[in-house]
Design a protein around this motif. Structure first.
Motif, PDB file in Angstrom:
ATOM      1  N   ALA A  30       0.822  -1.205   0.000  1.00 28.94           N
ATOM      2  CA  ALA A  30       0.000   0.000   0.000  1.00 28.94           C
ATOM      3  C   ALA A  30       0.859   1.259   0.000  1.00 28.94           C
ATOM      4  CB  ALA A  30      -0.928   0.001   1.215  1.00 28.94           C
ATOM      5  N   PRO A  93      -3.973   5.758   5.976  1.00 24.24           N
ATOM      6  CA  PRO A  93      -4.901   5.921   4.849  1.00 24.24           C
ATOM      7  C   PRO A  93      -5.311   7.366   4.578  1.00 24.24           C
ATOM      8  CG  PRO A  93      -5.592   4.112   6.267  1.00 24.24           C
ATOM      9  CD  PRO A  93      -4.501   4.836   6.986  1.00 24.24           C
ATOM     10  N   LEU A 158      -7.000  -8.610  -2.749  1.00 23.50           N
ATOM     11  CA  LEU A 158      -7.812  -7.547  -2.151  1.00 23.50           C
ATOM     12  C   LEU A 158      -7.935  -6.334  -3.065  1.00 23.50           C
ATOM     13  CD1 LEU A 158      -6.529  -7.701   1.547  1.00 23.50           C
ATOM     14  CD2 LEU A 158      -8.739  -8.483   0.671  1.00 23.50           C
ATOM     15  N   ILE A 162     -11.060  -3.762  -3.530  1.00 24.02           N
ATOM     16  CA  ILE A 162     -10.990  -2.564  -2.704  1.00 24.02           C
ATOM     17  C   ILE A 162      -9.833  -1.694  -3.180  1.00 24.02           C
ATOM     18  CG2 ILE A 162     -11.969  -3.676  -0.646  1.00 24.02           C
ATOM     19  CD1 ILE A 162      -9.119  -3.937   0.453  1.00 24.02           C
ATOM     20  N   THR A 163      -9.793  -0.449  -2.717  1.00 25.70           N
ATOM     21  CA  THR A 163      -8.661   0.427  -3.007  1.00 25.70           C
ATOM     22  C   THR A 163      -7.528   0.131  -2.019  1.00 25.70           C
ATOM     23  OG1 THR A 163      -9.491   2.183  -1.555  1.00 25.70           O
ATOM     24  CG2 THR A 163     -10.187   2.227  -3.864  1.00 25.70           C
ATOM     25  N   TYR A 164      -6.314   0.552  -2.388  1.00 33.60           N
ATOM     26  CA  TYR A 164      -5.154   0.181  -1.576  1.00 33.60           C
ATOM     27  C   TYR A 164      -5.180   0.785  -0.182  1.00 33.60           C
ATOM     28  CZ  TYR A 164      -3.141   4.790  -2.632  1.00 33.60           C
ATOM     29  OH  TYR A 164      -2.910   6.148  -2.737  1.00 33.60           O
ATOM     30  N   ASN A 165      -5.885   1.905   0.021  1.00 36.14           N
ATOM     31  CA  ASN A 165      -5.922   2.515   1.352  1.00 36.14           C
ATOM     32  C   ASN A 165      -6.469   1.564   2.413  1.00 36.14           C
ATOM     33  OD1 ASN A 165      -4.766   5.018   0.917  1.00 36.14           O
ATOM     34  ND2 ASN A 165      -6.672   5.931   0.207  1.00 36.14           N
ATOM     35  N   TRP A 166      -7.372   0.673   1.998  1.00 40.92           N
ATOM     36  CA  TRP A 166      -7.962  -0.261   2.957  1.00 40.92           C
ATOM     37  C   TRP A 166      -6.963  -1.312   3.419  1.00 40.92           C
ATOM     38  CZ3 TRP A 166     -12.465   0.689   5.270  1.00 40.92           C
ATOM     39  CH2 TRP A 166     -13.338   1.588   4.655  1.00 40.92           C
ATOM     40  N   LEU A 167      -5.874  -1.476   2.680  1.00 38.00           N
ATOM     41  CA  LEU A 167      -4.872  -2.454   3.100  1.00 38.00           C
ATOM     42  C   LEU A 167      -4.234  -2.074   4.432  1.00 38.00           C
ATOM     43  CD1 LEU A 167      -2.990  -3.209  -0.258  1.00 38.00           C
ATOM     44  CD2 LEU A 167      -4.863  -4.486   0.789  1.00 38.00           C
ATOM     45  N   LEU A 169      -5.670  -1.178   7.032  1.00 39.93           N
ATOM     46  CA  LEU A 169      -6.432  -1.750   8.138  1.00 39.93           C
ATOM     47  C   LEU A 169      -5.941  -3.160   8.467  1.00 39.93           C
ATOM     48  CD1 LEU A 169     -10.066  -0.546   7.390  1.00 39.93           C
ATOM     49  CD2 LEU A 169      -8.355   0.423   8.949  1.00 39.93           C
ATOM     50  N   GLY A 170      -5.435  -3.863   7.460  1.00 36.84           N
ATOM     51  CA  GLY A 170      -4.818  -5.160   7.727  1.00 36.84           C
ATOM     52  C   GLY A 170      -3.584  -5.023   8.591  1.00 36.84           C
ATOM     53  N   SER A 173      -4.748  -4.577  12.193  1.00 37.65           N
ATOM     54  CA  SER A 173      -5.191  -5.856  12.765  1.00 37.65           C
ATOM     55  C   SER A 173      -4.002  -6.737  13.137  1.00 37.65           C
ATOM     56  CB  SER A 173      -6.086  -6.596  11.763  1.00 37.65           C
ATOM     57  OG  SER A 173      -7.220  -5.825  11.440  1.00 37.65           O
TER      58      SER A 173
END
Length: 467
Positions: A30, A93, A158, A162-167, A169-170, A173
């Motif tokens: 990302a 993000p 992914l 989805i867009t890379y910004n959501w990565l 959140l992984g 986690s």
């Protein structure tokens, strides 16, 4: 190799490492795409600067943590670092300026410079037997490699929905899960140390670094770190530029290219435990360093070629070669560090390795990014290829074959102080009366009524100060 996972504490720590690495791998993909969105064709320069800032944090923070790690709760250090990394990842993000990337990267990596050396220094205490520790090192290397393979593949999947910004959140986690696992691990008990006097803080922070200057094997390790950093910088900084600009391929192919690097490293890590049972650390590590120039020759050919569908396959093969060669160098390094210092100084020497090795990356990351952007990728390949070649040759010279016996499993040694090179005495049979069963120096020793007896060349260190 998997037998070491029977140890419950190591199993929890290893799982914590794995989940954190997966989150970090998603962030790596990302971050590269974020830099490309912000800077376009200058993404390599942005990444080079960001990664140089990462190295500054590592070089500056790790020695300070090493100086105080023996008098702070290790669980609290690691959990606090994980929570800090998770908090920073939450903000990534929302970044839309280059300077914001730089600030957050520094905070994120300062926390990593706290977590990683502390984690590495705990493992030899959890697994004191040489054979188990060797397998843990290979398993740890395999975890890094699987992350390099699995995380980009997961990111590619992914990114199709989805867009890379959501990565990012992984990443959050992964760090939260790591913190939870460390909280539940039962770490070996140790006696708290008194706080050092103010005049001793600097000496303690630099003790590990001085040890590197004293021991031939560790001086060679530092040169090997530079060779690995030269190859790794090309992969980490310029993969997105090669894939997107030079080869004109899509976003998902950035993940597959990084995955090829991980696949090469993983293949070597799977084979190394058996290889290290037969061959010495010196033979394995030096051969890995001497493979790196071949990868740079192949990359130079790819860079100079203006067209051809073969270049994509060639790039994947070159990245796999780099990964395998780096794994040959990095996997056995922990064995050298473990033997170089007694348990009470282990945190300092692991912190010194973390700091000094990343000092090498501090040099090579800007070269890969800035030189590639200003003078062109061919200049970056030539410069870093020459750096890797010179560093490998220097390591061969610094680590003579006659010294290799002091780093093999049958003769583990400790060096008390840096500042003077250890003087090896003639091999004699001698006895140790104050070392506990399972101490790494006692591999191959015979139990006698008054202690442990064995024979090997005797360095002038703390364990052999008398007789």
């Amino acid at each position: 190799m998997l037998s070491v996972l029977r140890d419950r504490t190591y199993r929890r720590l290893f799982t914590a490492q794995v989940v954190a690495l997966v989150g970090t791998g998603l962030a790596t993909v990302a971050l590269g795409l974020l830099a490309y969105d912000i800077a376009g064709a200058d993404a390599g320069s942005v990444l080079g600067t960001a990664l140089a800032i990462k190295m500054v944090a590592y070089v500056a923070v790790a020695p300070a943590i090493g100086a105080v790690a023996d008098r702070l709760p290790r669980r609290a250090l690691m959990v606090g670092a994980d929570l800090t990394r998770a908090a920073v990842a939450v903000l990534l993000p929302f970044v839309d300026q280059v300077w914001q990337v730089y600030v957050l990267i520094f905070l994120l990596q300062a926390a990593s410079a706290t977590f990683t050396p502390t984690f590495q220094a705990v493992i030899p205490e959890v697994l004191p037997a040489e054979r188990d520790y060797t397998r843990a090192l290979s398993l740890s290397r395999l975890a890094y490699d699987l992350e390099s393979l699995f995380s980009p593949a997961l990111a590619a999947a992914l990114l199709s929905v989805i867009t890379y910004n959501w990565l990012f959140l992984g990443t959050v986690s992964g760090f939260l899960a790591s913190a939870a696992l460390v909280v539940g691990a039962v770490l070996p008990h140790r006696t708290p140390k008194a706080a050092p006097r103010s005049g001793r803080v600097y000496a303690k922070a630099t003790a590990g670094s001085r040890l590197f200057l004293a021991v031939p094997e560790l001086r060679a390790l530092l040169a090997l770190d530079l060779a690995v950093a030269a190859a790794g910088a090309v992969v980490m900084v310029n993969t997105v530029v090669y894939v997107r600009d030079h080869l004109g391929r899509g976003v998902a192919d950035v993940s597959w290219a990084l995955g090829a690097y991980g696949a090469g490293s993983m293949a070597v890590a799977l084979l190394l435990p058996r290889v290290l049972d037969r061959a010495g650390d010196r033979a394995v590590m030096l051969r890995g360093a001497l493979l790196l120039p071949l990868g740079f020759v192949a990359l130079g050919v790819i860079t100079a070629s203006g067209d051809g569908s073969w270049r994509w396959s060639a790039l994947l093969a070159t990245w796999a070669l780099f990964g395998g060669a780096c794994s040959l160098v990095l996997t056995p390094a922990g064995r050298l560090l473990r033997r170089a210092a007694p348990e009470e100084e282990r945190a300092a020497v692991f912190a010194a390795q973390f700091s000094l090795s990343h000092g090498c990356w501090l040099l090579t990351y800007p070269l890969a990014g800035w030189l590639g952007a200003v003078a062109g990728p061919q200049s970056a390949v030539l410069t870093l290829g020459l750096t890797a070649s010179a560093a490998g040759a220097l390591a061969v010279r610094l680590w003579p074959a006659r010294a290799a016996g002091r780093t093999e499993p049958a003769g583990t040694e400790s060096v008390e102080r840096a500042g003077t090179e250890p003087q090896v005495r003639a091999g004699t049979e001698h006895e140790h009366t104050g070392l506990p069963a399972g101490h790494p120096h006692l591999v191959g020793a015979t139990r006698v009524p008054t202690g442990w007896r064995h024979r090997h060349p005797r360095p002038a260190d703390r364990l052999h100060a008398r007789g």
